[in-house]
Motif scaffolding. Structure first.
Motif, PDB file in Angstrom:
ATOM      1  N   THR A 137       0.853  -1.186   0.000  1.00 32.55           N
ATOM      2  CA  THR A 137       0.000   0.000   0.000  1.00 32.55           C
ATOM      3  C   THR A 137       0.886   1.232   0.000  1.00 32.55           C
ATOM      4  N   LEU A 138       0.713   2.085  -0.984  1.00 36.43           N
ATOM      5  CA  LEU A 138       1.497   3.311  -1.085  1.00 36.43           C
ATOM      6  C   LEU A 138       0.915   4.359  -0.145  1.00 36.43           C
ATOM      7  N   SER A 139       1.774   5.124   0.485  1.00 39.14           N
ATOM      8  CA  SER A 139       1.300   6.126   1.438  1.00 39.14           C
ATOM      9  C   SER A 139       2.038   7.436   1.244  1.00 39.14           C
ATOM     10  N   THR A 140       1.582   8.439   1.971  1.00 41.11           N
ATOM     11  CA  THR A 140       2.264   9.740   1.980  1.00 41.11           C
ATOM     12  C   THR A 140       3.125   9.889   3.230  1.00 41.11           C
ATOM     13  N   THR A 141       3.214   8.803   4.001  1.00 42.54           N
ATOM     14  CA  THR A 141       4.077   8.799   5.189  1.00 42.54           C
ATOM     15  C   THR A 141       5.535   8.800   4.742  1.00 42.54           C
ATOM     16  N   THR A 142       6.363   9.540   5.451  1.00 36.36           N
ATOM     17  CA  THR A 142       7.784   9.574   5.103  1.00 36.36           C
ATOM     18  C   THR A 142       8.589   8.671   6.036  1.00 36.36           C
ATOM     19  N   SER A 143       9.779   8.313   5.594  1.00 38.38           N
ATOM     20  CA  SER A 143      10.669   7.455   6.379  1.00 38.38           C
ATOM     21  C   SER A 143      11.143   8.182   7.634  1.00 38.38           C
ATOM     22  N   ASP A 144      11.783   7.423   8.526  1.00 39.84           N
ATOM     23  CA  ASP A 144      12.290   8.017   9.768  1.00 39.84           C
ATOM     24  C   ASP A 144      13.259   9.153   9.477  1.00 39.84           C
ATOM     25  N   ALA A 145      14.015   9.020   8.382  1.00 43.52           N
ATOM     26  CA  ALA A 145      14.973  10.066   8.015  1.00 43.52           C
ATOM     27  C   ALA A 145      14.311  11.202   7.239  1.00 43.52           C
ATOM     28  N   GLY A 146      13.054  10.989   6.850  1.00 40.45           N
ATOM     29  CA  GLY A 146      12.325  12.023   6.142  1.00 40.45           C
ATOM     30  C   GLY A 146      12.737  12.225   4.704  1.00 40.45           C
ATOM     31  N   ASP A 147      13.453  11.233   4.120  1.00 42.69           N
ATOM     32  CA  ASP A 147      13.993  11.421   2.770  1.00 42.69           C
ATOM     33  C   ASP A 147      13.253  10.650   1.690  1.00 42.69           C
ATOM     34  N   LYS A 148      12.212   9.885   2.052  1.00 39.10           N
ATOM     35  CA  LYS A 148      11.462   9.140   1.039  1.00 39.10           C
ATOM     36  C   LYS A 148      10.077   8.770   1.566  1.00 39.10           C
ATOM     37  N   LEU A 149       9.162   8.579   0.621  1.00 35.48           N
ATOM     38  CA  LEU A 149       7.833   8.096   0.970  1.00 35.48           C
ATOM     39  C   LEU A 149       7.901   6.608   1.277  1.00 35.48           C
ATOM     40  N   LEU A 150       6.907   6.122   1.996  1.00 35.43           N
ATOM     41  CA  LEU A 150       6.902   4.721   2.400  1.00 35.43           C
ATOM     42  C   LEU A 150       5.716   3.974   1.792  1.00 35.43           C
ATOM     43  N   CYS A 151       5.931   2.682   1.552  1.00 34.96           N
ATOM     44  CA  CYS A 151       4.835   1.779   1.233  1.00 34.96           C
ATOM     45  C   CYS A 151       4.767   0.729   2.339  1.00 34.96           C
ATOM     46  N   HIS A 152       3.607   0.122   2.487  1.00 33.68           N
ATOM     47  CA  HIS A 152       3.397  -0.774   3.631  1.00 33.68           C
ATOM     48  C   HIS A 152       2.942  -2.146   3.169  1.00 33.68           C
ATOM     49  N   LEU A 153       3.548  -3.176   3.751  1.00 32.49           N
ATOM     50  CA  LEU A 153       3.090  -4.545   3.549  1.00 32.49           C
ATOM     51  C   LEU A 153       1.907  -4.810   4.478  1.00 32.49           C
ATOM     52  N   PRO A 154       1.070  -5.801   4.176  1.00 30.39           N
ATOM     53  CA  PRO A 154       0.005  -6.179   5.118  1.00 30.39           C
ATOM     54  C   PRO A 154       0.611  -6.553   6.466  1.00 30.39           C
ATOM     55  N   ASP A 155      -0.153  -6.380   7.528  1.00 33.25           N
ATOM     56  CA  ASP A 155       0.357  -6.614   8.884  1.00 33.25           C
ATOM     57  C   ASP A 155       0.952  -8.012   9.054  1.00 33.25           C
ATOM     58  N   ASP A 156       0.330  -9.017   8.420  1.00 29.35           N
ATOM     59  CA  ASP A 156       0.824 -10.387   8.605  1.00 29.35           C
ATOM     60  C   ASP A 156       2.088 -10.688   7.808  1.00 29.35           C
ATOM     61  N   GLU A 157       2.544  -9.736   6.956  1.00 27.93           N
ATOM     62  CA  GLU A 157       3.765  -9.930   6.176  1.00 27.93           C
ATOM     63  C   GLU A 157       4.846  -8.909   6.519  1.00 27.93           C
ATOM     64  N   ALA A 158       4.481  -7.913   7.330  1.00 28.90           N
ATOM     65  CA  ALA A 158       5.384  -6.783   7.555  1.00 28.90           C
ATOM     66  C   ALA A 158       6.661  -7.164   8.291  1.00 28.90           C
ATOM     67  N   HIS A 159       6.627  -8.204   9.090  1.00 31.24           N
ATOM     68  CA  HIS A 159       7.808  -8.571   9.875  1.00 31.24           C
ATOM     69  C   HIS A 159       8.199 -10.024   9.638  1.00 31.24           C
ATOM     70  N   VAL A 160       7.981 -10.472   8.394  1.00 28.00           N
ATOM     71  CA  VAL A 160       8.267 -11.852   8.013  1.00 28.00           C
ATOM     72  C   VAL A 160       9.342 -11.848   6.927  1.00 28.00           C
ATOM     73  N   PHE A 161      10.204 -12.855   6.948  1.00 28.21           N
ATOM     74  CA  PHE A 161      11.247 -13.001   5.935  1.00 28.21           C
ATOM     75  C   PHE A 161      10.632 -13.085   4.541  1.00 28.21           C
ATOM     76  N   SER A 162      11.164 -12.325   3.603  1.00 23.96           N
ATOM     77  CA  SER A 162      10.727 -12.380   2.202  1.00 23.96           C
ATOM     78  C   SER A 162      11.779 -11.684   1.359  1.00 23.96           C
ATOM     79  N   TRP A 163      11.608 -11.704   0.021  1.00 21.01           N
ATOM     80  CA  TRP A 163      12.570 -11.011  -0.832  1.00 21.01           C
ATOM     81  C   TRP A 163      12.499  -9.498  -0.625  1.00 21.01           C
ATOM     82  N   LEU A 164      11.394  -8.997  -0.100  1.00 21.14           N
ATOM     83  CA  LEU A 164      11.293  -7.581   0.220  1.00 21.14           C
ATOM     84  C   LEU A 164      12.053  -7.227   1.496  1.00 21.14           C
ATOM     85  N   ASP A 165      12.192  -8.183   2.384  1.00 18.96           N
ATOM     86  CA  ASP A 165      12.890  -7.946   3.655  1.00 18.96           C
ATOM     87  C   ASP A 165      13.706  -9.185   4.016  1.00 18.96           C
ATOM     88  N   PRO A 166      14.770  -9.463   3.234  1.00 21.70           N
ATOM     89  CA  PRO A 166      15.526 -10.710   3.406  1.00 21.70           C
ATOM     90  C   PRO A 166      16.464 -10.721   4.605  1.00 21.70           C
TER      91      PRO A 166
END
Length: 239
Positions: A145-174
């Motif tokens: 999901t694309l959002s207008t939220t910025t990263s902690d450093a404030g240098d880029k917009l963020l997209c979000h994985l579904p809650d059940d995938e956000a903290h799971v090993f994958s090619w997006l977060d290896p």
């Protein structure tokens, strides 16, 4: 078996025989081989072409400047990564913005709902070669999901994985801890020199690809080498 190149290119520089000397006519500007970056060393694996540098060196993702219609996002659960969405429906993703987009995952994206896109990987590069088999990336779809939220450093917009995938090993977060299959032996992580971009630190991949000289053809495949460049190998597949 031999394959024969046309006479006019048998002794000329080309991607089929990059060991030949490149003539000034073929390369109007002779660019000297640049010094390697401070964090770069020679790759200790397969042989590269020596003595020739690319004309347009690709920048690392954190230095990338978007073209018209392109969009860049970090992943909220892996803010070191960068996702590039192109207007032609293709995407590129790197798990670390210190890598180049060609060294990460590439594929196609489609808009699935308002502010949501589906990512369909079709290939992957250097950063994933030693740690992933093709079936673990190619065709493994994710929705973000694309959002207008910025990263902690404030240098880029963020997209979000579904809650059940956000903290799971994958090619997006290896870099997350991977759940070991029941009864599987845990292989020791093999540390290698990282000559260019950061590789995924997962240890050995399940099936290590053999070097070309040790390749065993499958049904319908044929291997040839050019008569003018015997150290090269050409693999023709039935598909």
């Amino acid at each position: 078996l031999l394959c024969i190149l046309p006479e006019e290119i048998q002794s000329r520089f080309s991607w089929l025989d990059p060991s030949q000397t490149e003539s000034p006519k073929e390369s109007k500007v002779m660019i000297p081989t640049p010094q390697l970056e401070p964090d770069a060393e020679d790759v200790p694996c397969s042989p590269k072409m020596a003595g020739r540098s690319r004309k347009d060196a690709e920048k690392r993702a954190h230095k990338y400047r978007t073209a018209q219609g392109e969009r860049l996002y970090g992943v909220a659960s892996n803010q070191a990564g960068l996702l590039l969405l192109r207007p032609d429906g293709t995407f590129a993703y790197v798990h670390s913005d210190q890598a180049r987009f060609s060294e990460g995952v590439q594929g196609r994206w489609v808009e699935s709902a308002t502010a949501s896109v589906e990512l369909y990987p079709q290939s992957f590069g250097y950063c994933y070669w030693d740690s992933f088999d093709a079936h673990e990336i190619v065709g493994v779809r994710h929705v973000v999901t694309l959002s207008t939220t910025t990263s902690d450093a404030g240098d880029k917009l963020l997209c979000h994985l579904p809650d059940d995938e956000a903290h799971v090993f994958s090619w997006l977060d290896p870099n997350r801890e991977e759940a070991a299959p029941p009864g599987a032996d845990v292989e020791a992580v093999v540390e290698e020199e990282c000559p260019n971009s950061p590789k995924v630190s997962r240890g050995k991949k399940r099936s290590t690809e053999k070097r070309a000289r040790a390749y065993e053809t499958s049904s319908g495949e044929t291997i040839y080498f050019p008569e003018s460049h015997p150290s090269g190998l050409l693999l023709l597949r039935p598909d």
